[in-house]
Write a protein that holds these residues in place. Sequence first.
Motif, mmCIF file in Angstrom:
data_model
loop_
_atom_site.group_PDB
_atom_site.id
_atom_site.type_symbol
_atom_site.label_atom_id
_atom_site.label_comp_id
_atom_site.label_asym_id
_atom_site.label_seq_id
_atom_site.Cartn_x
_atom_site.Cartn_y
_atom_site.Cartn_z
ATOM 1 N N LEU A 175 -14.357 17.717 0.603
ATOM 2 C CA LEU A 175 -13.038 17.020 0.284
ATOM 3 C C LEU A 175 -13.066 16.799 -1.099
ATOM 4 N N TYR A 176 -11.967 17.271 -1.697
ATOM 5 C CA TYR A 176 -12.002 17.030 -3.208
ATOM 6 C C TYR A 176 -10.534 16.589 -3.555
ATOM 7 N N PRO A 177 -10.004 15.510 -3.103
ATOM 8 C CA PRO A 177 -8.764 15.179 -3.406
ATOM 9 C C PRO A 177 -8.461 14.636 -4.575
ATOM 10 N N LYS A 178 -7.099 14.433 -4.959
ATOM 11 C CA LYS A 178 -6.807 13.591 -6.181
ATOM 12 C C LYS A 178 -5.732 12.429 -5.534
ATOM 13 N N THR A 179 -6.225 11.359 -5.287
ATOM 14 C CA THR A 179 -5.666 10.452 -4.318
ATOM 15 C C THR A 179 -4.708 9.492 -5.329
ATOM 16 N N ASN A 180 -3.304 9.430 -4.793
ATOM 17 C CA ASN A 180 -2.445 8.589 -5.287
ATOM 18 C C ASN A 180 -2.176 7.521 -4.558
ATOM 19 N N THR A 181 -2.716 6.168 -5.002
ATOM 20 C CA THR A 181 -3.046 5.118 -4.259
ATOM 21 C C THR A 181 -2.109 3.967 -5.129
ATOM 22 N N THR A 182 -1.225 3.071 -4.489
ATOM 23 C CA THR A 182 -0.808 1.920 -5.137
ATOM 24 C C THR A 182 -1.202 0.904 -4.178
ATOM 25 N N LEU A 183 -2.167 0.021 -4.825
ATOM 26 C CA LEU A 183 -2.854 -1.036 -3.601
ATOM 27 C C LEU A 183 -2.602 -2.410 -4.237
ATOM 28 N N MET A 184 -1.551 -3.130 -3.903
ATOM 29 C CA MET A 184 -1.231 -4.564 -4.273
ATOM 30 C C MET A 184 -1.335 -4.697 -5.790
ATOM 31 N N GLY A 185 -0.792 -3.639 -6.223
ATOM 32 C CA GLY A 185 -0.394 -3.650 -7.923
ATOM 33 C C GLY A 185 -1.305 -3.468 -8.704
ATOM 34 N N LYS A 186 -2.659 -2.868 -7.997
ATOM 35 C CA LYS A 186 -3.624 -2.487 -9.043
ATOM 36 C C LYS A 186 -3.302 -1.063 -9.624
ATOM 37 N N GLU A 187 -4.014 -0.990 -10.833
ATOM 38 C CA GLU A 187 -4.031 0.292 -11.594
ATOM 39 C C GLU A 187 -4.818 1.359 -10.888
ATOM 40 N N ARG A 188 -3.867 2.445 -10.482
ATOM 41 C CA ARG A 188 -4.509 3.549 -9.529
ATOM 42 C C ARG A 188 -5.441 4.395 -10.303
ATOM 43 N N TYR A 189 -6.256 4.953 -9.584
ATOM 44 C CA TYR A 189 -7.148 6.273 -10.031
ATOM 45 C C TYR A 189 -6.457 7.542 -9.877
ATOM 46 N N ASP A 190 -6.303 8.146 -10.805
ATOM 47 C CA ASP A 190 -5.757 9.477 -10.953
ATOM 48 C C ASP A 190 -6.759 10.677 -11.460
ATOM 49 N N GLU A 191 -7.801 10.856 -10.535
ATOM 50 C CA GLU A 191 -8.680 12.063 -11.062
ATOM 51 C C GLU A 191 -9.130 12.550 -9.831
ATOM 52 N N ILE B 207 0.698 -1.319 0.066
ATOM 53 C CA ILE B 207 -0.216 0.116 -0.189
ATOM 54 C C ILE B 207 0.909 1.318 0.144
ATOM 55 N N MET B 208 0.450 2.290 -0.773
ATOM 56 C CA MET B 208 1.232 3.675 -0.744
ATOM 57 C C MET B 208 -0.200 4.382 -1.000
ATOM 58 N N PHE B 209 -0.242 5.168 0.096
ATOM 59 C CA PHE B 209 -1.542 5.904 0.082
ATOM 60 C C PHE B 209 -1.444 7.434 0.456
ATOM 61 N N GLU B 210 -1.495 8.227 -0.634
ATOM 62 C CA GLU B 210 -1.333 9.905 -0.630
ATOM 63 C C GLU B 210 -2.392 10.487 -1.090
ATOM 64 N N HIS B 211 -2.933 11.619 -0.466
ATOM 65 C CA HIS B 211 -3.566 12.644 -1.011
ATOM 66 C C HIS B 211 -2.497 14.157 -1.089
ATOM 67 N N THR B 212 -1.975 13.815 -2.566
ATOM 68 C CA THR B 212 -0.805 14.764 -2.407
ATOM 69 C C THR B 212 -1.010 15.881 -3.881
ATOM 70 N N ASP B 213 -2.116 15.759 -4.446
ATOM 71 C CA ASP B 213 -2.430 16.672 -5.068
ATOM 72 C C ASP B 213 -4.226 17.278 -5.152
ATOM 73 N N GLY B 214 -4.591 17.617 -4.051
ATOM 74 C CA GLY B 214 -3.824 17.139 -2.829
ATOM 75 C C GLY B 214 -5.085 16.818 -1.813
ATOM 76 N N LEU B 215 -4.920 17.097 -0.781
ATOM 77 C CA LEU B 215 -6.176 17.071 0.350
ATOM 78 C C LEU B 215 -6.714 18.232 0.339
ATOM 79 N N ASN B 216 -7.624 18.584 -0.642
ATOM 80 C CA ASN B 216 -8.101 19.683 -0.986
ATOM 81 C C ASN B 216 -9.561 20.126 -0.276
ATOM 82 N N TYR B 217 -9.420 20.840 0.568
ATOM 83 C CA TYR B 217 -10.584 21.331 1.518
ATOM 84 C C TYR B 217 -11.257 22.567 0.976
#
Length: 277
Positions: A194-210, A148-158
């Motif tokens: 909260l309107y984040p763009k979450t960067n997640t790498t989860l067990m090798g699955k293709e990440r959602y980048d929106e 697991i890599m789990f980030e709201h880096t673009d970003g955690l938009n409040y």
Amino acid sequence: MFNSALLILFISLSTFAQNDTIIKERYTAHNKGKFTISWGGNRDKYSQSDIRFMGDNYNFVVQNADAHDKPKGWHIDYITPGRATIPQTNFKLGYFFTDKYSLSIGVDHMKYVMTQNQTANITGIIDGNPPFNGGYANTPTVLTEEFIMFEHTDGLNYVYTEIARQDDISKWFGIKNTDKFQVNINGGFGVGVLYPKTNTTLMGKERYDEFHVSGYGTSVRAGINLTIFKYFTIEGALKGGYINMPDIRTTASTSDSASQEFFFGETIIAFGGIFKI
């Protein structure tokens, strides 16, 4: 005729006195009808949180996960068009509907990074995702990037609306000409989404980048505002609040999601202006 001349003289003097009073009244004496705008940066702290990951063949919770922000430091990116979302930033536009009270809309562009390679207890089940398959019951597990890599880096938009009060305390410091320099204290309460763009790498699955509306938040803020030459502002503030995100997109599959809730704290420095249209 003499009486008429005296009357005209009296009216003239009264008008002059009134105009003189208007001229002498300082621009900073009243805020009603003024707009404010500011842009700045932040540093963030986050409480531990339980993060639940759910999908067709897994459902597990990472317990008491640690996280941190991703500061850029003093950098030209803060004022470079097209690169403004790289650092952690704050934007706010407000309107004073009375001398003391204002209504604002704003975006706190924070960054949330789950600390990589920490050891956290996991409870739940994973199936069909080797080598991570199995049942977990408060099992200490190293959160590697492959797992697991789990980030709201673009970003955690409040994205929020805030009502605030501001009071002039210049006299506390012996300041008489507030059109040259004014000291204010302010505080507010906000609610938003909260309107984040979450960067997640989860067990090798293709990440959602929106960008995705993932939840809601509330906040309180206290700050000090310095107004320089009537129109220019520098503000420092402390802000804290609660975030609940029940619908975080994690992968390209709509069946995969995550949820979490936590408390946050911000320190903010912002530059801006106050003006009438």
